[in-house]
Write a protein that holds these residues in place. Structure first.
Motif, mmCIF file in Angstrom:
data_model
loop_
_atom_site.group_PDB
_atom_site.id
_atom_site.type_symbol
_atom_site.label_atom_id
_atom_site.label_comp_id
_atom_site.label_asym_id
_atom_site.label_seq_id
_atom_site.Cartn_x
_atom_site.Cartn_y
_atom_site.Cartn_z
ATOM 1 N N ARG A 77 -0.271 8.101 -5.709
ATOM 2 C CA ARG A 77 -0.927 7.110 -4.844
ATOM 3 C C ARG A 77 -2.273 7.659 -4.417
ATOM 4 O O ARG A 77 -2.350 8.685 -3.739
ATOM 5 C CB ARG A 77 -0.056 6.830 -3.612
ATOM 6 C CG ARG A 77 -0.676 5.847 -2.606
ATOM 7 C CD ARG A 77 0.314 5.604 -1.478
ATOM 8 N NE ARG A 77 -0.146 4.624 -0.514
ATOM 9 C CZ ARG A 77 -0.837 4.918 0.581
ATOM 10 N NH1 ARG A 77 -1.193 6.181 0.848
ATOM 11 N NH2 ARG A 77 -1.192 3.949 1.412
ATOM 12 N N SER A 124 7.514 -2.858 -2.219
ATOM 13 C CA SER A 124 7.592 -2.539 -0.779
ATOM 14 C C SER A 124 8.131 -3.743 -0.029
ATOM 15 O O SER A 124 7.688 -4.870 -0.297
ATOM 16 C CB SER A 124 6.201 -2.279 -0.201
ATOM 17 O OG SER A 124 5.480 -1.433 -1.020
ATOM 18 N N GLY A 150 10.434 -0.185 4.856
ATOM 19 C CA GLY A 150 9.693 0.464 5.921
ATOM 20 C C GLY A 150 8.495 -0.351 6.380
ATOM 21 O O GLY A 150 8.349 -1.494 5.980
ATOM 22 N N PRO A 151 7.643 0.227 7.221
ATOM 23 C CA PRO A 151 7.727 1.599 7.706
ATOM 24 C C PRO A 151 8.862 1.744 8.730
ATOM 25 O O PRO A 151 8.954 0.920 9.656
ATOM 26 C CB PRO A 151 6.387 1.833 8.408
ATOM 27 C CG PRO A 151 5.541 0.641 8.112
ATOM 28 C CD PRO A 151 6.439 -0.468 7.686
ATOM 29 N N THR A 165 3.108 5.186 11.065
ATOM 30 C CA THR A 165 2.624 6.404 10.400
ATOM 31 C C THR A 165 1.125 6.322 10.139
ATOM 32 O O THR A 165 0.630 5.258 9.731
ATOM 33 C CB THR A 165 3.362 6.625 9.057
ATOM 34 O OG1 THR A 165 2.648 7.606 8.290
ATOM 35 C CG2 THR A 165 3.509 5.364 8.225
ATOM 36 N N THR A 221 -0.341 7.516 7.728
ATOM 37 C CA THR A 221 -0.559 7.352 6.277
ATOM 38 C C THR A 221 -0.728 5.877 5.934
ATOM 39 O O THR A 221 -1.368 5.519 4.948
ATOM 40 C CB THR A 221 0.625 7.953 5.482
ATOM 41 O OG1 THR A 221 0.950 9.230 6.031
ATOM 42 C CG2 THR A 221 0.304 8.098 4.022
ATOM 43 N N LYS A 222 -0.132 5.017 6.759
ATOM 44 C CA LYS A 222 -0.300 3.567 6.536
ATOM 45 C C LYS A 222 -0.661 2.990 7.914
ATOM 46 O O LYS A 222 0.134 2.266 8.538
ATOM 47 C CB LYS A 222 1.015 2.995 5.994
ATOM 48 C CG LYS A 222 0.879 1.645 5.386
ATOM 49 C CD LYS A 222 1.063 1.675 3.869
ATOM 50 C CE LYS A 222 0.936 0.307 3.298
ATOM 51 N NZ LYS A 222 -0.392 -0.040 2.860
ATOM 52 N N LYS A 282 0.106 -0.596 10.239
ATOM 53 C CA LYS A 282 1.280 -1.369 9.832
ATOM 54 C C LYS A 282 2.385 -1.113 10.862
ATOM 55 O O LYS A 282 2.773 0.049 11.107
ATOM 56 C CB LYS A 282 1.739 -0.934 8.421
ATOM 57 C CG LYS A 282 2.714 -1.925 7.796
ATOM 58 C CD LYS A 282 2.877 -1.729 6.300
ATOM 59 C CE LYS A 282 3.861 -2.754 5.745
ATOM 60 N NZ LYS A 282 4.216 -2.508 4.357
ATOM 61 N N ILE A 308 11.126 4.528 4.117
ATOM 62 C CA ILE A 308 9.799 5.181 4.057
ATOM 63 C C ILE A 308 9.041 4.924 5.356
ATOM 64 O O ILE A 308 9.237 3.888 6.008
ATOM 65 C CB ILE A 308 8.978 4.676 2.845
ATOM 66 C CG1 ILE A 308 7.623 5.430 2.754
ATOM 67 C CG2 ILE A 308 8.762 3.172 2.860
ATOM 68 C CD1 ILE A 308 6.876 5.221 1.448
ATOM 69 N N GLY A 309 8.164 5.876 5.697
ATOM 70 C CA GLY A 309 7.273 5.686 6.846
ATOM 71 C C GLY A 309 7.651 6.601 7.996
ATOM 72 O O GLY A 309 8.638 6.350 8.689
ATOM 73 N N GLY A 310 6.868 7.669 8.141
ATOM 74 C CA GLY A 310 7.057 8.560 9.284
ATOM 75 C C GLY A 310 8.303 9.428 9.204
ATOM 76 O O GLY A 310 8.739 9.962 10.232
ATOM 77 N N ILE A 311 8.860 9.583 8.034
ATOM 78 C CA ILE A 311 10.110 10.356 7.935
ATOM 79 C C ILE A 311 9.793 11.839 7.731
ATOM 80 O O ILE A 311 8.961 12.208 6.899
ATOM 81 C CB ILE A 311 10.997 9.810 6.783
ATOM 82 C CG1 ILE A 311 11.383 8.358 7.092
ATOM 83 C CG2 ILE A 311 12.248 10.669 6.609
ATOM 84 C CD1 ILE A 311 12.115 7.642 5.980
ATOM 85 N N VAL A 358 8.723 10.090 1.162
ATOM 86 C CA VAL A 358 7.818 10.724 2.128
ATOM 87 C C VAL A 358 6.463 11.024 1.508
ATOM 88 O O VAL A 358 6.371 11.264 0.304
ATOM 89 C CB VAL A 358 8.411 12.054 2.677
ATOM 90 C CG1 VAL A 358 9.706 11.814 3.435
ATOM 91 C CG2 VAL A 358 8.626 13.073 1.569
ATOM 92 N N VAL A 359 5.434 11.033 2.364
ATOM 93 C CA VAL A 359 4.111 11.501 1.938
ATOM 94 C C VAL A 359 3.831 12.830 2.629
ATOM 95 O O VAL A 359 3.951 13.901 2.031
ATOM 96 C CB VAL A 359 3.001 10.471 2.264
ATOM 97 C CG1 VAL A 359 1.641 11.002 1.809
ATOM 98 C CG2 VAL A 359 3.278 9.123 1.602
ATOM 99 N N ARG A 360 3.494 12.762 3.946
ATOM 100 C CA ARG A 360 3.029 13.980 4.627
ATOM 101 C C ARG A 360 4.047 15.098 4.635
ATOM 102 O O ARG A 360 3.682 16.268 4.532
ATOM 103 C CB ARG A 360 2.643 13.653 6.082
ATOM 104 C CG ARG A 360 1.332 12.885 6.217
ATOM 105 C CD ARG A 360 1.219 12.305 7.601
ATOM 106 N NE ARG A 360 2.371 11.475 7.897
ATOM 107 C CZ ARG A 360 2.896 11.278 9.102
ATOM 108 N NH1 ARG A 360 2.373 11.858 10.158
ATOM 109 N NH2 ARG A 360 3.945 10.488 9.268
HETATM 110 C C1 LIG Z 1 2.735 4.449 1.579
HETATM 111 C C2 LIG Z 1 3.601 3.924 2.636
HETATM 112 N N1 LIG Z 1 4.192 2.701 2.569
HETATM 113 C C3 LIG Z 1 4.911 2.410 3.639
HETATM 114 C C4 LIG Z 1 5.641 1.143 3.835
HETATM 115 O O1 LIG Z 1 6.367 1.029 4.798
HETATM 116 O O2 LIG Z 1 5.486 0.290 2.994
HETATM 117 S S1 LIG Z 1 4.912 3.648 4.751
HETATM 118 C C5 LIG Z 1 3.912 4.579 3.803
HETATM 119 C C6 LIG Z 1 3.403 5.932 4.153
HETATM 120 C C7 LIG Z 1 4.464 6.951 4.412
HETATM 121 O O3 LIG Z 1 3.813 8.105 4.676
HETATM 122 P P1 LIG Z 1 4.394 9.245 5.574
HETATM 123 O O4 LIG Z 1 5.604 9.755 4.920
HETATM 124 O O5 LIG Z 1 3.291 10.272 5.598
HETATM 125 O O6 LIG Z 1 4.642 8.678 6.934
#
Ligand SMILES: Cc1nc(C(=O)O)sc1CCOP(=O)(O)O
Ligand SMILES: Cc1ncc(COP(=O)(O)OP(=O)(O)O)c(N)n1
Ligand SMILES: [Mg+2]
Length: 362
Positions: free
Chosen positions: A179, A248, A269-270, A274, A276-277, A280, A302-305, A323-325
């Motif tokens: 991504r 998503s 998610g999220p 987060t 990263t997004k 939202k 997904i999101g803030g995990i 997860v991203v971060r």
């Molecule tokens: C790319 C992405 N999509 C999301 C959704 O909910 O659709 S949350 C998200 C980012 C998640 O990143 P992190 O793990 O750093 O919080």
């Protein structure tokens, strides 16, 4: 020999040698694929199809063709391609052998036209059967890896991108999404192709975010699409049935639509807000509970995990997380992957034990 009656003896013998050598090549390649279908996949239908194809090859491999063989005089027996000495994964091994079979069948199809009136068309049909087998088998492999995946790394731009991804793969990660919203396409394609090779070395799936064209060009296993991206149904048509399409979802309506359009997996998610997004709103643990009850395909919270809250997400019913971060910013991605997987596996074991208990006491 039916068709070569008006050719010179030398030409006749050469055509027979070509047919003999390529019948052998095709049979050997099929045998290699068949062993994987039988012992690796335990698949009776795939194994049977390989066996039937081999039997059909054998029915064409007459004594006349076998007698034309001249192994000591064949310069080709000494030649190997450097890539034949190295196979990075089962997928590469299968792909190499499918190519070998398809090339051999094509050669037989052409030279066979000189030898027997129906040989060309028979081998054309066989070649299409092998294409179908290849795409079904690789598609099936993908679905199996997807179903078993519990942790999904979605990457973010980083000058340590390849190191982080490889370290995560070493920890047992089997699903990676590339991504990057802000790179030019040349670099995006080059990065995707390199990541794809890396993932396949570890027998992990490689998915491209947003871009169907980059997914195809980089040989990715699939694409991930959001609500503003190309519809899932269109992506499925463009990618062919054997590649994965993820979608998503943030609420039950989006989930329903993704399922109706044939998404192979969904993001849920999220879960938490987060950066990263940014912007939202969180769908929260309630939506995770909803997914646990109603999602009919693999789904990833997904999101803030993070390692600090993953057990709450698991507690709400998640069996898979993305997860991203938590990985892209980790000092030790291998260890973090192992931690996530241990938590997710623990949950699976508890569920299995509860199932056994309920069966015995229910
Ligand atoms: C790319 C992405 N999509 C999301 C959704 O909910 O659709 S949350 C998200 C980012 C998640 O990143 P992190 O793990 O750093 O919080
Ligand atoms: C596994 C997974 N789930 C959700 C998303 C988010 O996709 P989308 O809504 O299209 O947003 P972008 O990632 O494109 O910003 C995802 N990428 N992966
Ligand atoms: Mg998107």
């Amino acid at each position: 020999m039916v068709r070569l009656y008006n050719q010179g003896v030398q030409v006749q013998a050469t055509v027979c040698r070509i047919l003999d050598a390529n019948l052998d090549r095709a049979r050997e390649g099929l045998r290699i694929v068949e062993e994987w279908c039988r012992f690796g996949l335990n698949s009776a239908p795939f194994t049977d199809e390989c066996k039937q194809l081999r039997q059909e090859l054998a029915s064409w491999h007459s004594l006349e063709l076998r007698s034309a063989r001249d192994t000591p005089g064949d310069p080709g027996t000494e030649l190997t391609h450097p890539q034949e000495e190295q196979r990075a994964s089962i997928e590469q091994l299968l792909q190499a052998n499918f190519s070998r079979v398809q090339e051999a069948l094509r050669v037989i199809e052409e030279y066979g036209k000189l030898y027997h009136p129906t040989m060309g068309s028979a081998f054309k049909q066989m070649r299409y059967r092998v294409y179908t087998l290849e795409s079904q088998l690789l598609g099936n492999q993908r679905q199996q890896i997807l179903a078993a995946a519990q942790l999904y790394l979605v990457t973010s731009p980083s000058n340590q991108l390849f190191n982080v991804v490889e370290a995560a793969l070493q920890g047992g990660l089997t699903l990676v999404q590339y991504r990057d919203k802000n790179t030019d396409d040349r670099l995006r394609l080059a990065t995707a192709a390199k990541l794809c090779q890396l993932c396949h070395q570890y027998e992990a799936l490689f998915i491209v975010n947003d871009r169907i064209d980059i997914a195809i060009a980089s040989n990715a296993d699939g694409v991930h699409l959001g609500q503003q991206d190309m519809p899932v149904s269109v992506a499925k048509e463009l990618l062919g049935g054997q590649r994965i399409v993820g979608s998503s979802t943030t609420n039950p309506e989006e989930m329903q639509q993704a399922l109706e359009q044939g998404a192979d997996y969904i993001g849920v998610g999220p879960v938490y807000e987060t950066p990263t997004k940014a912007g939202k709103a969180a769908a929260g643990l309630d939506y995770v509970r909803y997914a646990a009850q109603y999602a009919t395909v693999p789904w990833f919270a997904i999101g803030g995990i993070s390692v600090n809250n993953v057990n709450d997400v698991i507690g709400a019913g998640a069996e898979r997380v993305a997860v991203v971060r938590s990985l892209m910013q980790a000092q030790h991605p291998t260890l973090i992957v192992q931690y996530f997987l241990a938590q997710l596996n623990r949950r699976q074991s508890v569920k299995a034990l509860q199932g056994d208990y309920n069966n015995n006491h229910g």
